[in-house]
Design a protein around this motif. Structure first.
Motif, PDB file in Angstrom:
ATOM      1  N   ASP A 131      11.137  30.753 -98.418  1.00 11.91           N
ATOM      2  CA  ASP A 131      11.541  32.144 -98.368  1.00 11.91           C
ATOM      3  C   ASP A 131      13.041  32.194 -98.050  1.00 11.91           C
ATOM      4  O   ASP A 131      13.571  31.330 -97.343  1.00 11.91           O
ATOM      5  CB  ASP A 131      10.733  32.869 -97.286  1.00 11.91           C
ATOM      6  CG  ASP A 131      11.108  34.320 -97.146  1.00 11.91           C
ATOM      7  OD1 ASP A 131      10.505  35.151 -97.824  1.00 11.91           O
ATOM      8  OD2 ASP A 131      12.019  34.617 -96.332  1.00 11.91           O
ATOM      9  N   ALA A 132      13.714  33.220 -98.551  1.00  9.53           N
ATOM     10  CA  ALA A 132      15.160  33.294 -98.384  1.00  9.53           C
ATOM     11  C   ALA A 132      15.595  33.335 -96.923  1.00  9.53           C
ATOM     12  O   ALA A 132      16.690  32.881 -96.581  1.00  9.53           O
ATOM     13  CB  ALA A 132      15.694  34.524 -99.115  1.00  9.53           C
ATOM     14  N   THR A 133      14.746  33.854 -96.038  1.00  8.68           N
ATOM     15  CA  THR A 133      15.146  33.983 -94.628  1.00  8.68           C
ATOM     16  C   THR A 133      14.216  33.273 -93.654  1.00  8.68           C
ATOM     17  O   THR A 133      14.601  33.036 -92.511  1.00  8.68           O
ATOM     18  CB  THR A 133      15.214  35.467 -94.227  1.00  8.68           C
ATOM     19  OG1 THR A 133      13.923  36.072 -94.403  1.00  8.68           O
ATOM     20  CG2 THR A 133      16.244  36.204 -95.061  1.00  8.68           C
ATOM     21  N   GLN A 134      12.983  32.930 -94.110  1.00  9.05           N
ATOM     22  CA  GLN A 134      11.989  32.434 -93.157  1.00  9.05           C
ATOM     23  C   GLN A 134      11.550  30.999 -93.403  1.00  9.05           C
ATOM     24  O   GLN A 134      10.590  30.530 -92.791  1.00  9.05           O
ATOM     25  CB  GLN A 134      10.774  33.360 -93.151  1.00  9.05           C
ATOM     26  CG  GLN A 134      11.139  34.788 -92.764  1.00  9.05           C
ATOM     27  CD  GLN A 134       9.921  35.671 -92.637  1.00  9.05           C
ATOM     28  OE1 GLN A 134       9.284  35.727 -91.594  1.00  9.05           O
ATOM     29  NE2 GLN A 134       9.589  36.366 -93.717  1.00  9.05           N
ATOM     30  N   GLY A 135      12.211  30.306 -94.312  1.00  2.02           N
ATOM     31  CA  GLY A 135      11.919  28.901 -94.501  1.00  2.02           C
ATOM     32  C   GLY A 135      10.650  28.642 -95.281  1.00  2.02           C
ATOM     33  O   GLY A 135      10.135  29.510 -95.998  1.00  2.02           O
ATOM     34  N   ASP A 136      10.117  27.430 -95.147  1.00  3.07           N
ATOM     35  CA  ASP A 136       8.938  27.033 -95.922  1.00  3.07           C
ATOM     36  C   ASP A 136       7.676  27.665 -95.365  1.00  3.07           C
ATOM     37  O   ASP A 136       7.663  28.234 -94.260  1.00  3.07           O
ATOM     38  CB  ASP A 136       8.819  25.512 -95.966  1.00  3.07           C
ATOM     39  CG  ASP A 136       8.586  24.919 -94.591  1.00  3.07           C
ATOM     40  OD1 ASP A 136       7.446  24.968 -94.099  1.00  3.07           O
ATOM     41  OD2 ASP A 136       9.559  24.413 -93.992  1.00  3.07           O
ATOM     42  N   LEU A 137       6.602  27.551 -96.122  1.00  2.00           N
ATOM     43  CA  LEU A 137       5.358  28.236 -95.792  1.00  2.00           C
ATOM     44  C   LEU A 137       4.761  27.745 -94.478  1.00  2.00           C
ATOM     45  O   LEU A 137       4.318  28.551 -93.647  1.00  2.00           O
ATOM     46  CB  LEU A 137       4.349  28.050 -96.931  1.00  2.00           C
ATOM     47  CG  LEU A 137       2.987  28.715 -96.764  1.00  2.00           C
ATOM     48  CD1 LEU A 137       3.124  30.216 -96.594  1.00  2.00           C
ATOM     49  CD2 LEU A 137       2.091  28.385 -97.952  1.00  2.00           C
ATOM     50  N   VAL A 138       4.734  26.438 -94.270  1.00  2.00           N
ATOM     51  CA  VAL A 138       4.141  25.904 -93.034  1.00  2.00           C
ATOM     52  C   VAL A 138       4.920  26.386 -91.819  1.00  2.00           C
ATOM     53  O   VAL A 138       4.327  26.796 -90.807  1.00  2.00           O
ATOM     54  CB  VAL A 138       4.087  24.362 -93.082  1.00  2.00           C
ATOM     55  CG1 VAL A 138       3.681  23.797 -91.723  1.00  2.00           C
ATOM     56  CG2 VAL A 138       3.106  23.904 -94.158  1.00  2.00           C
ATOM     57  N   SER A 139       6.234  26.380 -91.889  1.00  2.00           N
ATOM     58  CA  SER A 139       7.053  26.854 -90.765  1.00  2.00           C
ATOM     59  C   SER A 139       6.780  28.326 -90.490  1.00  2.00           C
ATOM     60  O   SER A 139       6.676  28.741 -89.331  1.00  2.00           O
ATOM     61  CB  SER A 139       8.537  26.641 -91.060  1.00  2.00           C
ATOM     62  OG  SER A 139       8.833  25.276 -91.214  1.00  2.00           O
ATOM     63  N   PHE A 140       6.665  29.116 -91.556  1.00  2.00           N
ATOM     64  CA  PHE A 140       6.359  30.535 -91.373  1.00  2.00           C
ATOM     65  C   PHE A 140       5.016  30.730 -90.688  1.00  2.00           C
ATOM     66  O   PHE A 140       4.883  31.522 -89.745  1.00  2.00           O
ATOM     67  CB  PHE A 140       6.367  31.247 -92.729  1.00  2.00           C
ATOM     68  CG  PHE A 140       5.803  32.638 -92.671  1.00  2.00           C
ATOM     69  CD1 PHE A 140       6.559  33.678 -92.174  1.00  2.00           C
ATOM     70  CD2 PHE A 140       4.501  32.898 -93.086  1.00  2.00           C
ATOM     71  CE1 PHE A 140       6.039  34.976 -92.101  1.00  2.00           C
ATOM     72  CE2 PHE A 140       3.966  34.176 -93.024  1.00  2.00           C
ATOM     73  CZ  PHE A 140       4.742  35.218 -92.526  1.00  2.00           C
ATOM     74  N   LEU A 141       3.999  30.003 -91.142  1.00  2.00           N
ATOM     75  CA  LEU A 141       2.669  30.164 -90.572  1.00  2.00           C
ATOM     76  C   LEU A 141       2.615  29.679 -89.128  1.00  2.00           C
ATOM     77  O   LEU A 141       1.864  30.232 -88.306  1.00  2.00           O
ATOM     78  CB  LEU A 141       1.641  29.425 -91.421  1.00  2.00           C
ATOM     79  CG  LEU A 141       1.407  30.009 -92.823  1.00  2.00           C
ATOM     80  CD1 LEU A 141       0.518  29.084 -93.643  1.00  2.00           C
ATOM     81  CD2 LEU A 141       0.793  31.405 -92.746  1.00  2.00           C
ATOM     82  N   ARG A 142       3.385  28.665 -88.787  1.00  2.00           N
ATOM     83  CA  ARG A 142       3.406  28.196 -87.400  1.00  2.00           C
ATOM     84  C   ARG A 142       3.968  29.263 -86.462  1.00  2.00           C
ATOM     85  O   ARG A 142       3.549  29.373 -85.303  1.00  2.00           O
ATOM     86  CB  ARG A 142       4.232  26.911 -87.283  1.00  2.00           C
ATOM     87  CG  ARG A 142       3.564  25.689 -87.881  1.00  2.00           C
ATOM     88  CD  ARG A 142       4.139  24.400 -87.329  1.00  2.00           C
ATOM     89  NE  ARG A 142       3.622  23.238 -88.038  1.00  2.00           N
ATOM     90  CZ  ARG A 142       2.412  22.719 -87.840  1.00  2.00           C
ATOM     91  NH1 ARG A 142       1.599  23.275 -86.947  1.00  2.00           N
ATOM     92  NH2 ARG A 142       2.021  21.663 -88.530  1.00  2.00           N
ATOM     93  N   ALA A 143       4.904  30.046 -86.958  1.00  2.00           N
ATOM     94  CA  ALA A 143       5.513  31.085 -86.126  1.00  2.00           C
ATOM     95  C   ALA A 143       4.684  32.367 -86.095  1.00  2.00           C
ATOM     96  O   ALA A 143       4.901  33.227 -85.233  1.00  2.00           O
ATOM     97  CB  ALA A 143       6.922  31.389 -86.640  1.00  2.00           C
ATOM     98  N   ALA A 144       3.745  32.504 -87.029  1.00  2.00           N
ATOM     99  CA  ALA A 144       2.953  33.730 -87.133  1.00  2.00           C
ATOM    100  C   ALA A 144       1.790  33.727 -86.143  1.00  2.00           C
ATOM    101  O   ALA A 144       1.234  32.687 -85.808  1.00  2.00           O
ATOM    102  CB  ALA A 144       2.429  33.875 -88.559  1.00  2.00           C
TER     103      ALA A 144
END
Length: 306
Positions: A131-144
Protein backbone atom coordinates in the motif's frame (compact mmCIF):
# COMPACT_ATOMS: atom_id res chain seq x y z
CA UNK A 1 -22.77 -8.75 17.38
CA UNK A 2 -22.47 -11.09 14.39
CA UNK A 3 -19.75 -10.53 11.83
CA UNK A 4 -20.79 -10.60 8.15
CA UNK A 5 -18.34 -13.41 7.42
CA UNK A 6 -18.86 -16.37 9.74
CA UNK A 7 -19.47 -20.06 9.19
CA UNK A 8 -23.06 -19.62 10.40
CA UNK A 9 -23.98 -16.50 8.41
CA UNK A 10 -25.75 -18.38 5.60
CA UNK A 11 -26.52 -16.97 2.15
CA UNK A 12 -25.17 -13.51 2.93
CA UNK A 13 -21.61 -14.90 2.91
CA UNK A 14 -21.88 -15.74 -0.77
CA UNK A 15 -23.67 -12.51 -1.67
CA UNK A 16 -21.24 -10.20 0.13
CA UNK A 17 -18.22 -12.27 -0.82
CA UNK A 18 -18.99 -12.37 -4.54
CA UNK A 19 -19.76 -8.65 -4.49
CA UNK A 20 -16.32 -7.97 -3.00
CA UNK A 21 -14.71 -10.34 -5.50
CA UNK A 22 -16.40 -8.43 -8.33
CA UNK A 23 -15.26 -5.10 -6.92
CA UNK A 24 -11.68 -6.42 -7.00
CA UNK A 25 -11.83 -6.26 -10.82
CA UNK A 26 -12.35 -2.48 -10.75
CA UNK A 27 -9.61 -0.58 -12.59
CA UNK A 28 -8.24 1.47 -9.70
CA UNK A 29 -8.31 2.28 -6.01
CA UNK A 30 -10.79 5.14 -6.32
CA UNK A 31 -13.35 2.97 -8.12
CA UNK A 32 -13.00 0.23 -5.50
CA UNK A 33 -13.64 2.76 -2.71
CA UNK A 34 -16.66 4.12 -4.58
CA UNK A 35 -18.17 0.67 -5.13
CA UNK A 36 -17.68 -0.27 -1.47
CA UNK A 37 -19.66 2.87 -0.57
CA UNK A 38 -22.54 1.93 -2.89
CA UNK A 39 -25.59 1.19 -0.71
CA UNK A 40 -27.32 -0.59 -3.60
CA UNK A 41 -24.90 -3.52 -3.60
CA UNK A 42 -24.98 -6.55 -1.31
CA UNK A 43 -22.23 -4.88 0.75
CA UNK A 44 -24.79 -2.10 1.49
CA UNK A 45 -22.15 0.60 1.82
CA UNK A 46 -21.08 -0.91 5.14
CA UNK A 47 -17.47 -1.57 4.14
CA UNK A 48 -14.63 0.91 3.76
CA UNK A 49 -11.34 0.55 1.88
CA UNK A 50 -8.42 0.41 4.33
CA UNK A 51 -5.55 -1.07 2.27
CA UNK A 52 -4.90 -1.36 -1.46
CA UNK A 53 -2.05 -2.50 -3.68
CA UNK A 54 -1.47 -3.64 -7.25
CA UNK A 55 1.39 -4.59 -9.54
CA UNK A 56 1.62 -5.58 -13.20
CA UNK A 57 -0.13 -8.90 -12.54
CA UNK A 58 -2.26 -8.77 -9.40
CA UNK A 59 -4.54 -6.43 -7.47
CA UNK A 60 -5.77 -6.85 -3.90
CA UNK A 61 -7.57 -4.71 -1.36
CA UNK A 62 -8.64 -4.92 2.26
CA UNK A 63 -12.02 -3.65 3.44
CA UNK A 64 -13.33 -3.25 6.97
CA UNK A 65 -16.94 -3.56 8.09
CA UNK A 66 -17.98 -0.30 9.73
CA UNK A 67 -20.22 -2.04 12.27
CA UNK A 68 -18.37 -5.17 13.44
CA UNK A 69 -14.83 -4.13 12.56
CA UNK A 70 -14.29 -7.36 10.61
CA UNK A 71 -11.70 -7.33 7.82
CA UNK A 72 -11.95 -8.92 4.38
CA UNK A 73 -9.17 -9.32 1.81
CA UNK A 74 -10.28 -9.45 -1.84
CA UNK A 75 -8.02 -10.60 -4.69
CA UNK A 76 -8.68 -9.85 -8.36
CA UNK A 77 -9.00 -12.74 -10.77
CA UNK A 78 -7.44 -12.98 -14.23
CA UNK A 79 -7.54 -9.98 -16.54
CA UNK A 80 -9.24 -10.79 -19.84
CA UNK A 81 -7.77 -8.09 -22.09
CA UNK A 82 -4.78 -9.53 -24.02
CA UNK A 83 -3.59 -5.98 -24.72
CA UNK A 84 -2.52 -5.68 -21.06
CA UNK A 85 0.59 -7.05 -19.39
CA UNK A 86 -1.58 -8.40 -16.56
CA UNK A 87 -3.33 -10.77 -18.98
CA UNK A 88 -0.09 -12.54 -19.86
CA UNK A 89 1.10 -12.71 -16.25
CA UNK A 90 -2.25 -13.94 -14.91
CA UNK A 91 -2.90 -16.56 -17.56
CA UNK A 92 0.56 -17.90 -18.36
CA UNK A 93 2.49 -17.12 -15.17
CA UNK A 94 -0.23 -18.21 -12.75
CA UNK A 95 -3.41 -19.81 -14.18
CA UNK A 96 -1.81 -22.22 -16.65
CA UNK A 97 1.47 -22.87 -14.85
CA UNK A 98 0.28 -26.20 -13.48
CA UNK A 99 2.60 -28.76 -15.07
CA UNK A 100 5.02 -28.54 -12.17
CA UNK A 101 4.17 -28.36 -8.50
CA UNK A 102 6.14 -27.92 -5.29
CA UNK A 103 5.72 -28.87 -1.66
CA UNK A 104 3.95 -26.19 0.35
CA UNK A 105 6.98 -24.22 1.62
CA UNK A 106 5.55 -22.24 4.53
CA UNK A 107 4.89 -24.92 7.16
CA UNK A 108 1.78 -26.15 8.90
CA UNK A 109 0.44 -28.31 6.09
CA UNK A 110 0.35 -32.11 6.25
CA UNK A 111 3.27 -34.01 4.73
CA UNK A 112 2.92 -34.23 0.96
CA UNK A 113 0.85 -31.08 0.45
CA UNK A 114 1.77 -29.72 -2.99
CA UNK A 115 0.68 -26.61 -4.89
CA UNK A 116 1.19 -25.54 -8.49
CA UNK A 117 4.14 -23.37 -9.41
CA UNK A 118 1.68 -20.85 -10.80
CA UNK A 119 -0.14 -20.61 -7.48
CA UNK A 120 3.17 -20.10 -5.68
CA UNK A 121 4.10 -17.39 -8.16
CA UNK A 122 0.81 -15.63 -7.54
CA UNK A 123 1.18 -15.85 -3.77
CA UNK A 124 4.69 -14.44 -4.02
CA UNK A 125 3.33 -11.49 -5.96
CA UNK A 126 0.66 -10.80 -3.33
CA UNK A 127 3.21 -10.85 -0.53
CA UNK A 128 5.42 -8.23 -2.21
CA UNK A 129 2.59 -5.78 -2.87
CA UNK A 130 2.62 -2.60 -0.78
CA UNK A 131 0.00 0.00 0.00
CA UNK A 132 1.25 3.51 -0.74
CA UNK A 133 1.24 4.48 2.95
CA UNK A 134 0.80 1.30 5.01
CA UNK A 135 3.35 -1.12 3.62
CA UNK A 136 2.84 -4.79 2.81
CA UNK A 137 -0.22 -6.81 3.71
CA UNK A 138 1.30 -8.77 6.60
CA UNK A 139 2.62 -5.59 8.24
CA UNK A 140 -0.79 -3.96 7.88
CA UNK A 141 -2.58 -6.93 9.42
CA UNK A 142 -0.12 -7.09 12.32
CA UNK A 143 -0.96 -3.50 13.20
CA UNK A 144 -4.72 -4.01 12.81
CA UNK A 145 -7.09 -4.98 15.59
CA UNK A 146 -9.00 -7.89 14.09
CA UNK A 147 -11.97 -8.79 16.30
CA UNK A 148 -13.16 -11.65 14.09
CA UNK A 149 -11.74 -14.05 11.55
CA UNK A 150 -10.58 -12.38 8.35
CA UNK A 151 -12.22 -13.47 5.09
CA UNK A 152 -9.91 -14.00 2.10
CA UNK A 153 -11.98 -13.68 -1.06
CA UNK A 154 -11.54 -14.14 -4.78
CA UNK A 155 -13.16 -15.15 -8.07
CA UNK A 156 -11.43 -17.40 -10.64
CA UNK A 157 -7.64 -17.02 -10.26
CA UNK A 158 -8.43 -14.84 -7.25
CA UNK A 159 -10.22 -17.81 -5.68
CA UNK A 160 -7.22 -20.11 -6.09
CA UNK A 161 -4.93 -17.42 -4.68
CA UNK A 162 -7.30 -16.83 -1.76
CA UNK A 163 -6.67 -20.40 -0.59
CA UNK A 164 -2.93 -19.84 -0.87
CA UNK A 165 -2.96 -16.50 0.93
CA UNK A 166 -5.22 -17.73 3.75
CA UNK A 167 -2.92 -20.69 4.36
CA UNK A 168 0.15 -18.43 4.38
CA UNK A 169 -1.41 -15.88 6.73
CA UNK A 170 -2.46 -18.63 9.12
CA UNK A 171 1.20 -19.60 9.46
CA UNK A 172 2.13 -15.98 10.11
CA UNK A 173 -0.51 -15.28 12.74
CA UNK A 174 -1.70 -18.60 14.21
CA UNK A 175 1.02 -21.21 13.61
CA UNK A 176 0.29 -24.54 15.23
CA UNK A 177 -3.15 -23.41 16.41
CA UNK A 178 -6.36 -25.13 15.43
CA UNK A 179 -8.27 -21.89 14.95
CA UNK A 180 -10.02 -20.39 11.94
CA UNK A 181 -8.23 -17.06 11.71
CA UNK A 182 -8.29 -16.62 7.91
CA UNK A 183 -11.24 -18.04 5.97
CA UNK A 184 -11.05 -18.57 2.18
CA UNK A 185 -14.34 -17.63 0.53
CA UNK A 186 -13.92 -18.50 -3.13
CA UNK A 187 -15.93 -18.35 -6.35
CA UNK A 188 -15.23 -20.19 -9.62
CA UNK A 189 -11.67 -21.00 -8.56
CA UNK A 190 -9.53 -23.66 -10.21
CA UNK A 191 -7.72 -26.09 -7.92
CA UNK A 192 -4.46 -24.74 -6.49
CA UNK A 193 -2.94 -27.96 -5.16
CA UNK A 194 -3.15 -31.70 -4.67
CA UNK A 195 -5.43 -33.86 -2.55
CA UNK A 196 -3.32 -33.36 0.59
CA UNK A 197 -3.43 -29.58 0.24
CA UNK A 198 -7.18 -29.74 -0.44
CA UNK A 199 -7.72 -31.87 2.66
CA UNK A 200 -5.86 -29.29 4.74
CA UNK A 201 -8.09 -26.54 3.36
CA UNK A 202 -11.12 -28.53 4.42
CA UNK A 203 -9.94 -29.45 7.92
CA UNK A 204 -8.13 -26.25 8.91
CA UNK A 205 -9.85 -23.59 6.84
CA UNK A 206 -13.52 -24.69 6.86
CA UNK A 207 -13.98 -24.69 3.10
CA UNK A 208 -16.85 -27.17 3.08
CA UNK A 209 -19.40 -24.44 2.35
CA UNK A 210 -17.25 -21.46 1.35
CA UNK A 211 -16.17 -22.71 -2.09
CA UNK A 212 -18.89 -21.57 -4.47
CA UNK A 213 -19.01 -22.81 -8.04
CA UNK A 214 -21.44 -22.87 -10.94
CA UNK A 215 -21.75 -26.52 -11.95
CA UNK A 216 -21.74 -25.44 -15.62
CA UNK A 217 -18.58 -23.35 -15.27
CA UNK A 218 -15.50 -24.82 -16.96
CA UNK A 219 -12.91 -23.19 -14.67
CA UNK A 220 -13.72 -24.93 -11.35
CA UNK A 221 -13.34 -28.26 -13.17
CA UNK A 222 -9.70 -27.41 -13.83
CA UNK A 223 -7.55 -29.18 -13.03
CA UNK A 224 -9.36 -32.00 -11.29
CA UNK A 225 -12.06 -32.90 -13.81
CA UNK A 226 -10.70 -32.48 -17.32
CA UNK A 227 -13.06 -35.22 -18.50
CA UNK A 228 -15.98 -32.94 -17.62
CA UNK A 229 -14.49 -30.17 -19.72
CA UNK A 230 -14.12 -32.57 -22.66
CA UNK A 231 -17.82 -33.41 -22.56
CA UNK A 232 -19.07 -29.92 -21.65
CA UNK A 233 -21.71 -28.72 -21.76
CA UNK A 234 -24.48 -31.20 -20.90
CA UNK A 235 -26.32 -31.39 -24.22
CA UNK A 236 -25.02 -28.38 -26.19
CA UNK A 237 -22.87 -26.51 -27.09
CA UNK A 238 -20.10 -29.04 -27.72
CA UNK A 239 -16.39 -28.52 -27.06
CA UNK A 240 -14.86 -27.06 -30.26
CA UNK A 241 -12.76 -29.48 -32.28
CA UNK A 242 -9.69 -27.25 -32.07
CA UNK A 243 -9.66 -27.53 -28.26
CA UNK A 244 -9.72 -31.33 -28.10
CA UNK A 245 -6.02 -31.88 -28.85
CA UNK A 246 -4.78 -29.17 -26.44
CA UNK A 247 -7.02 -30.55 -23.69
CA UNK A 248 -5.75 -34.08 -24.32
CA UNK A 249 -2.19 -32.77 -24.19
CA UNK A 250 -2.76 -31.03 -20.87
CA UNK A 251 -4.25 -34.20 -19.40
CA UNK A 252 -1.31 -36.34 -20.58
CA UNK A 253 1.26 -33.90 -19.22
CA UNK A 254 -0.43 -33.79 -15.84
CA UNK A 255 -0.48 -37.59 -15.78
CA UNK A 256 3.19 -37.81 -16.74
CA UNK A 257 4.11 -35.37 -13.99
CA UNK A 258 1.84 -37.25 -11.55
CA UNK A 259 0.04 -34.06 -10.62
CA UNK A 260 -3.06 -34.79 -8.58
CA UNK A 261 -4.97 -31.51 -8.49
CA UNK A 262 -7.99 -31.65 -6.21
CA UNK A 263 -10.73 -29.25 -5.16
CA UNK A 264 -11.33 -28.88 -1.41
CA UNK A 265 -14.52 -30.84 -0.84
CA UNK A 266 -17.93 -30.67 -2.47
CA UNK A 267 -18.30 -26.93 -1.97
CA UNK A 268 -21.54 -25.05 -2.59
CA UNK A 269 -22.85 -25.81 -6.10
CA UNK A 270 -24.82 -23.21 -8.04
CA UNK A 271 -26.93 -24.14 -11.06
CA UNK A 272 -26.50 -21.98 -14.14
CA UNK A 273 -28.75 -21.92 -17.20
CA UNK A 274 -27.25 -22.91 -20.54
CA UNK A 275 -28.22 -21.02 -23.69
CA UNK A 276 -28.30 -23.73 -26.35
CA UNK A 277 -27.98 -21.09 -29.08
CA UNK A 278 -24.58 -19.91 -27.83
CA UNK A 279 -21.33 -21.23 -29.19
CA UNK A 280 -19.01 -22.94 -26.70
CA UNK A 281 -16.73 -19.95 -26.15
CA UNK A 282 -19.61 -17.58 -25.42
CA UNK A 283 -21.21 -20.05 -23.04
CA UNK A 284 -17.94 -20.73 -21.22
CA UNK A 285 -17.48 -17.00 -20.69
CA UNK A 286 -21.07 -16.51 -19.54
CA UNK A 287 -21.04 -19.37 -17.05
CA UNK A 288 -17.76 -18.11 -15.54
CA UNK A 289 -18.76 -14.45 -15.42
CA UNK A 290 -18.85 -12.70 -12.08
CA UNK A 291 -22.21 -11.21 -13.04
CA UNK A 292 -23.59 -14.74 -13.50
CA UNK A 293 -22.33 -15.71 -10.05
CA UNK A 294 -23.91 -12.61 -8.50
CA UNK A 295 -27.23 -13.51 -10.14
CA UNK A 296 -27.08 -17.13 -9.01
CA UNK A 297 -26.34 -15.98 -5.45
CA UNK A 298 -29.21 -13.49 -5.44
CA UNK A 299 -26.96 -10.40 -5.25
CA UNK A 300 -27.30 -7.17 -7.24
CA UNK A 301 -24.99 -6.73 -10.25
CA UNK A 302 -21.72 -4.83 -9.84
CA UNK A 303 -20.61 -2.33 -12.47
CA UNK A 304 -16.87 -2.72 -12.01
CA UNK A 305 -15.91 -1.37 -15.41
CA UNK A 306 -14.94 -4.84 -16.65
Amino acid sequence: MTAPFSTTAGDSVGQIGMTMASIAYAPDQATIASLLADTGLATQGNWSLVWYAADSGNQVYVAQDKVSGQYAIAIRGSVTDPQTKAFWIDWFGQDLSVFRSALWPYGGAPTGARVSNGSLHGLGSLLTLKDATQGDLVSFLRAAQRPYLTAVIGHSLGGALATMLAAYLHQQFSPGQNVLDFWPVTFAGPSAGNDVFAGWLLSQFAMTNSRYYNVDDVVPHAWQELAWIRSSFPGDPKLPFELIAPLDGIERLLQLEKENYTQPGNGTPLQGTIDLNDDWYAEAGLQHSGQTYLKLLGAPPVDNGG
